[in-house]
Write a protein that holds these residues in place. Structure first.
Motif, mmCIF file in Angstrom:
data_model
loop_
_atom_site.group_PDB
_atom_site.id
_atom_site.type_symbol
_atom_site.label_atom_id
_atom_site.label_comp_id
_atom_site.label_asym_id
_atom_site.label_seq_id
_atom_site.Cartn_x
_atom_site.Cartn_y
_atom_site.Cartn_z
ATOM 1 N N ASN A 109 4.175 5.495 4.938
ATOM 2 C CA ASN A 109 4.518 6.002 6.263
ATOM 3 C C ASN A 109 3.651 5.404 7.378
ATOM 4 O OD1 ASN A 109 6.008 7.727 7.983
ATOM 5 N ND2 ASN A 109 4.437 9.315 7.852
ATOM 6 N N GLY A 110 3.259 4.139 7.239
ATOM 7 C CA GLY A 110 2.448 3.505 8.273
ATOM 8 C C GLY A 110 0.953 3.721 8.114
ATOM 9 N N PHE A 111 0.558 4.422 7.069
ATOM 10 C CA PHE A 111 -0.859 4.691 6.825
ATOM 11 C C PHE A 111 -1.312 3.952 5.560
ATOM 12 C CE2 PHE A 111 0.767 8.448 9.050
ATOM 13 C CZ PHE A 111 -0.066 8.443 10.154
ATOM 14 N N ASN A 112 -2.610 3.681 5.471
ATOM 15 C CA ASN A 112 -3.169 3.002 4.302
ATOM 16 C C ASN A 112 -3.658 4.018 3.289
ATOM 17 O OD1 ASN A 112 -2.736 0.686 5.778
ATOM 18 N ND2 ASN A 112 -4.871 0.401 6.339
ATOM 19 N N ILE A 113 -3.607 3.624 2.031
ATOM 20 C CA ILE A 113 -4.195 4.427 0.964
ATOM 21 C C ILE A 113 -5.186 3.550 0.219
ATOM 22 C CG2 ILE A 113 -2.391 3.937 -0.755
ATOM 23 C CD1 ILE A 113 -2.826 7.006 -1.559
ATOM 24 N N THR A 114 -6.321 4.123 -0.150
ATOM 25 C CA THR A 114 -7.390 3.381 -0.806
ATOM 26 C C THR A 114 -7.609 3.926 -2.207
ATOM 27 O OG1 THR A 114 -8.472 2.968 1.315
ATOM 28 C CG2 THR A 114 -9.834 2.752 -0.665
ATOM 29 N N ILE A 115 -7.743 3.010 -3.159
ATOM 30 C CA ILE A 115 -8.102 3.363 -4.531
ATOM 31 C C ILE A 115 -9.507 2.825 -4.755
ATOM 32 C CG2 ILE A 115 -7.541 3.079 -6.972
ATOM 33 C CD1 ILE A 115 -4.847 2.286 -4.627
ATOM 34 N N GLU A 116 -10.444 3.686 -5.095
ATOM 35 C CA GLU A 116 -11.833 3.259 -5.264
ATOM 36 C C GLU A 116 -12.105 2.640 -6.624
ATOM 37 O OE1 GLU A 116 -14.362 6.546 -4.156
ATOM 38 O OE2 GLU A 116 -14.138 6.071 -2.020
ATOM 39 N N SER A 117 -11.385 3.064 -7.658
ATOM 40 C CA SER A 117 -11.579 2.478 -8.981
ATOM 41 C C SER A 117 -10.913 1.119 -9.032
ATOM 42 C CB SER A 117 -10.976 3.378 -10.061
ATOM 43 O OG SER A 117 -10.993 2.705 -11.313
ATOM 44 N N GLY A 118 -11.661 0.114 -9.448
ATOM 45 C CA GLY A 118 -11.120 -1.241 -9.498
ATOM 46 C C GLY A 118 -10.434 -1.606 -10.794
ATOM 47 N N PHE A 119 -10.327 -0.654 -11.717
ATOM 48 C CA PHE A 119 -9.704 -0.935 -13.003
ATOM 49 C C PHE A 119 -8.192 -1.100 -12.865
ATOM 50 C CE2 PHE A 119 -13.547 1.433 -14.315
ATOM 51 C CZ PHE A 119 -14.140 0.427 -15.068
ATOM 52 N N PRO A 120 -7.585 -2.004 -13.637
ATOM 53 C CA PRO A 120 -6.121 -2.172 -13.579
ATOM 54 C C PRO A 120 -5.356 -0.880 -13.844
ATOM 55 C CG PRO A 120 -7.106 -3.987 -14.776
ATOM 56 C CD PRO A 120 -8.201 -2.981 -14.535
ATOM 57 N N SER A 121 -5.927 0.014 -14.635
ATOM 58 C CA SER A 121 -5.256 1.276 -14.976
ATOM 59 C C SER A 121 -5.347 2.315 -13.862
ATOM 60 C CB SER A 121 -5.866 1.849 -16.257
ATOM 61 O OG SER A 121 -7.258 2.098 -16.061
ATOM 62 N N ALA A 122 -5.988 1.986 -12.750
ATOM 63 C CA ALA A 122 -6.152 2.961 -11.671
ATOM 64 C C ALA A 122 -4.828 3.325 -11.001
ATOM 65 C CB ALA A 122 -7.149 2.451 -10.633
ATOM 66 N N ILE A 123 -3.810 2.474 -11.123
ATOM 67 C CA ILE A 123 -2.466 2.843 -10.675
ATOM 68 C C ILE A 123 -1.558 2.768 -11.887
ATOM 69 C CG2 ILE A 123 -0.467 2.271 -9.241
ATOM 70 C CD1 ILE A 123 -2.289 1.048 -7.203
ATOM 71 N N SER A 124 -0.898 3.869 -12.192
ATOM 72 C CA SER A 124 0.090 3.859 -13.274
ATOM 73 C C SER A 124 1.397 4.431 -12.745
ATOM 74 C CB SER A 124 -0.406 4.655 -14.479
ATOM 75 O OG SER A 124 -0.503 6.029 -14.165
ATOM 76 N N ALA A 125 2.494 3.860 -13.218
ATOM 77 C CA ALA A 125 3.809 4.302 -12.749
ATOM 78 C C ALA A 125 4.751 4.448 -13.932
ATOM 79 C CB ALA A 125 4.371 3.307 -11.751
ATOM 80 N N ALA A 126 5.338 5.622 -14.065
ATOM 81 C CA ALA A 126 6.391 5.846 -15.056
ATOM 82 C C ALA A 126 7.724 5.609 -14.350
ATOM 83 C CB ALA A 126 6.294 7.252 -15.635
ATOM 84 N N SER A 127 8.141 6.567 -13.527
ATOM 85 C CA SER A 127 9.375 6.427 -12.749
ATOM 86 C C SER A 127 9.105 6.536 -11.264
ATOM 87 C CB SER A 127 10.375 7.514 -13.165
ATOM 88 O OG SER A 127 10.761 7.323 -14.496
ATOM 89 N N GLY A 128 7.849 6.435 -10.870
ATOM 90 C CA GLY A 128 7.498 6.537 -9.462
ATOM 91 C C GLY A 128 7.200 5.182 -8.862
ATOM 92 N N PHE A 129 7.100 5.134 -7.532
ATOM 93 C CA PHE A 129 6.831 3.884 -6.833
ATOM 94 C C PHE A 129 6.176 4.173 -5.495
ATOM 95 C CE2 PHE A 129 10.949 5.341 -5.507
ATOM 96 C CZ PHE A 129 11.016 5.055 -4.148
ATOM 97 N N ILE A 130 5.620 3.123 -4.891
ATOM 98 C CA ILE A 130 4.981 3.209 -3.579
ATOM 99 C C ILE A 130 5.875 2.500 -2.570
ATOM 100 C CG2 ILE A 130 2.991 2.521 -2.186
ATOM 101 C CD1 ILE A 130 1.324 2.631 -4.789
ATOM 102 N N LYS A 131 6.223 3.210 -1.517
ATOM 103 C CA LYS A 131 7.029 2.603 -0.446
ATOM 104 C C LYS A 131 6.087 2.188 0.676
ATOM 105 C CE LYS A 131 11.221 3.233 2.256
ATOM 106 N NZ LYS A 131 12.342 4.139 2.521
ATOM 107 N N SER A 132 5.996 0.875 0.894
ATOM 108 C CA SER A 132 5.139 0.333 1.944
ATOM 109 C C SER A 132 5.966 0.095 3.197
ATOM 110 C CB SER A 132 4.486 -0.975 1.474
ATOM 111 O OG SER A 132 3.768 -1.589 2.505
ATOM 112 N N GLU A 133 6.874 -0.878 3.142
ATOM 113 C CA GLU A 133 7.767 -1.221 4.250
ATOM 114 C C GLU A 133 7.052 -1.109 5.588
ATOM 115 O OE1 GLU A 133 10.938 -2.695 3.499
ATOM 116 O OE2 GLU A 133 9.676 -2.620 1.721
ATOM 117 N N SER A 134 5.966 -1.854 5.706
ATOM 118 C CA SER A 134 5.112 -1.816 6.878
ATOM 119 C C SER A 134 5.804 -2.413 8.098
ATOM 120 C CB SER A 134 3.816 -2.584 6.587
ATOM 121 O OG SER A 134 4.112 -3.951 6.354
#
Length: 195
Positions: free
Chosen positions: A43-68
């Protein structure tokens, strides 16, 4: 998240209908994001993930909508403290239209990697802030030689292997190019460079 500087240990999205929408900047997930189902709309805002591990984002049936927007630096996923391994940002327009962005850092561990994406019209306008043209090798490449999707990447100090995906309808290149492998073009020093 409705206030600035909102922090989560783990942010879990499990929406069977609608979307979870950010309404403030500086939202942080310290350990990670779990996308079980549904949309996390930046929605025009940034989100930060502090953990740098590849597993820090996991998706089953979800997704991130950026569309900046064309400003490019909004709706970014900012991934800090990058470690080795394949990192996947599960971008999407809807559950049926997924456009994941994958990167494997080769150097620069410990730094941050930030990316946003947006669709555009066939001539790839509006241009992202700071970009003045789509001229490549003396001609405007916007109509027939460029995919109709922008990716804005900030990765100071990181070298990475990157795979960006796009929707089939975003490939409006001329028929001679449509089935070819595409390269990234990066805007640097006031001109386009093949990456």
């Amino acid at each position: 998240a409705t206030t600035t500087n909102h922090q989560y240990g783990i942010l879990e999205i499990n929406k069977t209908a609608g979307s979870a929408k950010l309404n403030a900047n500086h939202v942080t997930a310290r350990s990670g994001i779990i996308l079980k189902e549904g949309e996390l709309n930046l929605n025009g805002f940034n989100i930060t993930i502090e953990s740098g591990f590849p597993s820090a984002i996991s998706a089953a049936s979800g997704f991130i909508k950026s569309e900046s927007t064309s400003e490019g630096n909004k709706s970014m996923v900012v991934w800090k403290n990058i470690t080795p391994g394949l990192h996947t940002i599960p971008f999407g327009i809807s559950g049926a239209k997924l456009i994941p962005f994958l990167f494997t850092p080769l150097s620069g561990y410990g730094n941050q990697f930030a990316v946003s994406t947006r669709n555009c019209v066939r001539d790839n306008r509006p241009l992202t802030n700071g970009v003045t043209n789509l001229n490549f090798q003396g001609t405007d490449a916007g109509d027939e030689r460029v995919i109709d999707r922008w990716f804005h990447v900030n990765a100071n100090g990181i070298t990475a292997s990157i795979t960006a995906t796009y929707l089939a309808e975003e490939n409006s290149t001329n028929p001679g190019n449509a089935l070819e492998n595409f390269s990234f073009m990066t805007w640097y020093d006031s001109k386009w460079n093949l990456s």
